[in-house]
Design an enzyme around this catalytic site. Structure first.
Site, PDB file in Angstrom:
ATOM      1  N   ASP A 285      32.257  23.660 -12.150  1.00  0.00           N
ATOM      2  CA  ASP A 285      32.483  24.053 -10.761  1.00  0.00           C
ATOM      3  C   ASP A 285      33.095  22.905  -9.958  1.00  0.00           C
ATOM      4  O   ASP A 285      32.813  21.735 -10.220  1.00  0.00           O
ATOM      5  CB  ASP A 285      31.150  24.476 -10.140  1.00  0.00           C
ATOM      6  CG  ASP A 285      31.334  25.267  -8.856  1.00  0.00           C
ATOM      7  OD1 ASP A 285      32.460  25.715  -8.579  1.00  0.00           O
ATOM      8  OD2 ASP A 285      30.343  25.432  -8.121  1.00  0.00           O
TER       9      ASP A 285
ATOM     10  N   ASN B  34      36.630  22.700  -9.063  1.00  0.00           N
ATOM     11  CA  ASN B  34      38.075  22.466  -9.212  1.00  0.00           C
ATOM     12  C   ASN B  34      38.829  22.729  -7.906  1.00  0.00           C
ATOM     13  O   ASN B  34      39.658  21.914  -7.471  1.00  0.00           O
ATOM     14  CB  ASN B  34      38.656  23.364 -10.307  1.00  0.00           C
ATOM     15  CG  ASN B  34      38.229  22.950 -11.696  1.00  0.00           C
ATOM     16  OD1 ASN B  34      37.835  21.817 -11.928  1.00  0.00           O
ATOM     17  ND2 ASN B  34      38.302  23.881 -12.629  1.00  0.00           N
TER      18      ASN B  34
ATOM     19  N   ARG C 148      37.699  22.978  -4.765  1.00  0.00           N
ATOM     20  CA  ARG C 148      37.330  22.080  -3.673  1.00  0.00           C
ATOM     21  C   ARG C 148      37.877  20.674  -3.887  1.00  0.00           C
ATOM     22  O   ARG C 148      38.251  19.982  -2.929  1.00  0.00           O
ATOM     23  CB  ARG C 148      35.800  22.048  -3.532  1.00  0.00           C
ATOM     24  CG  ARG C 148      35.229  23.294  -2.862  1.00  0.00           C
ATOM     25  CD  ARG C 148      33.722  23.328  -2.917  1.00  0.00           C
ATOM     26  NE  ARG C 148      33.250  23.627  -4.265  1.00  0.00           N
ATOM     27  CZ  ARG C 148      32.029  23.370  -4.694  1.00  0.00           C
ATOM     28  NH1 ARG C 148      31.165  22.759  -3.900  1.00  0.00           N
ATOM     29  NH2 ARG C 148      31.665  23.694  -5.922  1.00  0.00           N
ATOM     30  N   TRP C 149      37.932  20.246  -5.136  1.00  0.00           N
ATOM     31  CA  TRP C 149      38.529  18.950  -5.465  1.00  0.00           C
ATOM     32  C   TRP C 149      39.978  18.899  -4.984  1.00  0.00           C
ATOM     33  O   TRP C 149      40.419  17.909  -4.385  1.00  0.00           O
ATOM     34  CB  TRP C 149      38.460  18.723  -6.980  1.00  0.00           C
ATOM     35  CG  TRP C 149      39.033  17.443  -7.477  1.00  0.00           C
ATOM     36  CD1 TRP C 149      38.376  16.251  -7.654  1.00  0.00           C
ATOM     37  CD2 TRP C 149      40.389  17.201  -7.880  1.00  0.00           C
ATOM     38  NE1 TRP C 149      39.236  15.291  -8.140  1.00  0.00           N
ATOM     39  CE2 TRP C 149      40.485  15.842  -8.294  1.00  0.00           C
ATOM     40  CE3 TRP C 149      41.531  17.997  -7.934  1.00  0.00           C
ATOM     41  CZ2 TRP C 149      41.677  15.284  -8.744  1.00  0.00           C
ATOM     42  CZ3 TRP C 149      42.725  17.441  -8.386  1.00  0.00           C
ATOM     43  CH2 TRP C 149      42.788  16.102  -8.788  1.00  0.00           C
TER      44      TRP C 149
ATOM     45  N   ARG D 254      44.761  24.994  -4.814  1.00  0.00           N
ATOM     46  CA  ARG D 254      43.622  25.099  -5.723  1.00  0.00           C
ATOM     47  C   ARG D 254      44.037  25.024  -7.193  1.00  0.00           C
ATOM     48  O   ARG D 254      43.279  24.530  -8.038  1.00  0.00           O
ATOM     49  CB  ARG D 254      42.879  26.409  -5.475  1.00  0.00           C
ATOM     50  CG  ARG D 254      42.102  26.448  -4.176  1.00  0.00           C
ATOM     51  CD  ARG D 254      41.527  27.848  -3.925  1.00  0.00           C
ATOM     52  NE  ARG D 254      40.682  28.288  -5.032  1.00  0.00           N
ATOM     53  CZ  ARG D 254      39.391  28.020  -5.138  1.00  0.00           C
ATOM     54  NH1 ARG D 254      38.793  27.298  -4.207  1.00  0.00           N
ATOM     55  NH2 ARG D 254      38.684  28.477  -6.160  1.00  0.00           N
TER      56      ARG D 254
ATOM     57  N   GLU E  60      33.582  38.275 -12.237  1.00  0.00           N
ATOM     58  CA  GLU E  60      33.750  38.297 -10.784  1.00  0.00           C
ATOM     59  C   GLU E  60      35.034  37.593 -10.347  1.00  0.00           C
ATOM     60  O   GLU E  60      35.582  37.883  -9.278  1.00  0.00           O
ATOM     61  CB  GLU E  60      32.540  37.656 -10.099  1.00  0.00           C
ATOM     62  CG  GLU E  60      31.240  38.438 -10.228  1.00  0.00           C
ATOM     63  CD  GLU E  60      30.520  38.206 -11.546  1.00  0.00           C
ATOM     64  OE1 GLU E  60      29.538  38.915 -11.821  1.00  0.00           O
ATOM     65  OE2 GLU E  60      30.967  37.321 -12.316  1.00  0.00           O
ATOM     66  N   ASN E  61      35.513  36.651 -11.165  1.00  0.00           N
ATOM     67  CA  ASN E  61      36.738  35.919 -10.813  1.00  0.00           C
ATOM     68  C   ASN E  61      37.976  36.798 -10.792  1.00  0.00           C
ATOM     69  O   ASN E  61      39.018  36.403 -10.251  1.00  0.00           O
ATOM     70  CB  ASN E  61      36.972  34.755 -11.785  1.00  0.00           C
ATOM     71  CG  ASN E  61      36.011  33.606 -11.573  1.00  0.00           C
ATOM     72  OD1 ASN E  61      35.751  32.823 -12.489  1.00  0.00           O
ATOM     73  ND2 ASN E  61      35.449  33.484 -10.375  1.00  0.00           N
ATOM     74  N   TRP E  62      37.884  38.014 -11.380  1.00  0.00           N
ATOM     75  CA  TRP E  62      39.025  38.933 -11.307  1.00  0.00           C
ATOM     76  C   TRP E  62      39.319  39.330  -9.867  1.00  0.00           C
ATOM     77  O   TRP E  62      40.406  39.857  -9.562  1.00  0.00           O
ATOM     78  CB  TRP E  62      38.765  40.181 -12.147  1.00  0.00           C
ATOM     79  CG  TRP E  62      38.836  39.953 -13.631  1.00  0.00           C
ATOM     80  CD1 TRP E  62      37.807  39.969 -14.518  1.00  0.00           C
ATOM     81  CD2 TRP E  62      40.012  39.683 -14.406  1.00  0.00           C
ATOM     82  NE1 TRP E  62      38.255  39.712 -15.797  1.00  0.00           N
ATOM     83  CE2 TRP E  62      39.607  39.536 -15.759  1.00  0.00           C
ATOM     84  CE3 TRP E  62      41.370  39.532 -14.095  1.00  0.00           C
ATOM     85  CZ2 TRP E  62      40.503  39.259 -16.794  1.00  0.00           C
ATOM     86  CZ3 TRP E  62      42.261  39.248 -15.127  1.00  0.00           C
ATOM     87  CH2 TRP E  62      41.833  39.115 -16.451  1.00  0.00           C
TER      88      TRP E  62
ATOM     89  N   SER F  74      24.880  31.515 -11.562  1.00  0.00           N
ATOM     90  CA  SER F  74      26.015  32.413 -11.365  1.00  0.00           C
ATOM     91  C   SER F  74      26.282  33.365 -12.529  1.00  0.00           C
ATOM     92  O   SER F  74      27.398  33.417 -13.050  1.00  0.00           O
ATOM     93  CB  SER F  74      27.274  31.583 -11.056  1.00  0.00           C
ATOM     94  OG  SER F  74      27.114  30.858  -9.865  1.00  0.00           O
TER      95      SER F  74
END
Length: 245
Positions: free
Chosen positions: A17, A19, A21-22, A30, A64-66, A187
């Site tokens: 987790d 990426n 926000r970095w 992003r 959920e990332n879809w 998650s």
């Protein structure tokens, strides 16, 4: 690392987790964070193989990332294609496996998955498992459907029987679950398998998670006593017996 070199977790699962926000913190899109995260995957995979970890499971893309923006999904799929072409697996004698609802992936990605799994199937070092288009609730629902469709009698359904119908049936449950990026949840990741896993959370974004950070997580794991429902005295007694043998 400390002196407990023999107490290396055999299976490490990681929620990679931070990426996005970095990248945002650096004024970047992003997708640049995902690219930077890929470099971390290379380093951590190589280090785990070196330390003697037997299984490394990486949460790469959830069901959920879809729901993410189409451009970000497309960029992620492109990175997956590049990732499974890497020499990392052959250089480190690593076997590649992927779990999840793979039928939803683009055909080009599915072809690459099958190619890399076949290419590395005889590697006998660490197995690196990528959870792609995966969620634990999907996995358990899918297992139940298989069991029902087979006409299995209720009395024949055991915990072991259910485990045999999960995507992860070929490997042991995680000893250690690491989540980067500062969030304190898992998650929808390996819910069944992590019943007795040790958890380690850190604020470090995944692109900044290096070998030293991995060692710190493992040292935290080594300092814990895993009781699996037993009393402390029972565990100490069993450890004493093993020490004498």
């Amino acid at each position: 690392m400390n002196d407990e070199q023999k107490n290396i977790p055999q299976h490490i699962a990681i929620i990679m987790d931070g990426n996005g926000r970095w990248a945002t913190d650096r004024g970047l899109d992003r997708t640049f964070g995902h690219k930077a995260g890929l470099d971390t995957v290379k380093k951590i995979t190589a280090e785990c193989a070196k330390l003697g970890v037997k299984y490394l499971t990486l949460y790469t893309f959830s069901t959920e990332n879809w729901n993410r923006p189409a451009y970000e999904i497309e960029a992620l799929m492109g990175l997956v294609l590049g990732f499974i072409e890497m020499e990392l697996f052959t250089d480190n004698n690593v076997k590649f496996r992927m779990i999840g609802d793979l039928g939803r992936l683009p055909e080009s990605v599915q072809e690459k998955i099958h190619y890399m799994e076949n290419l590395t199937k005889d590697n006998d070092g660490m197995t690196m498992v990528v959870a792609m288009s995966y969620s634990s609730r999907w996995e358990i629902t899918n297992a139940v459907r298989q069991i029902v469709a087979a006409g299995t009698r209720p009395e024949d359904i055991t915990e072991e029987f259910i485990s045999q119908h999960l995507c992860t049936s070929f490997m042991p449950d995680p000893d250690l679950l690491i989540r980067t990026g500062g969030e304190l949840r898992i998650s929808n990741y390996l819910l069944w398998q992590c019943a007795y896993s040790e958890f380690y959370f850190c604020d470090t974004y995944w692109p900044d998670f290096d070998e030293a950070a991995l060692h710190k997580a493992i040292e935290s794991y080594q300092g814990r006593q895993r009781r699996f429902g037993k009393t402390e005295a029972q565990v100490e007694s069993e450890e004493e017996v093993r020490g004498k043998n």
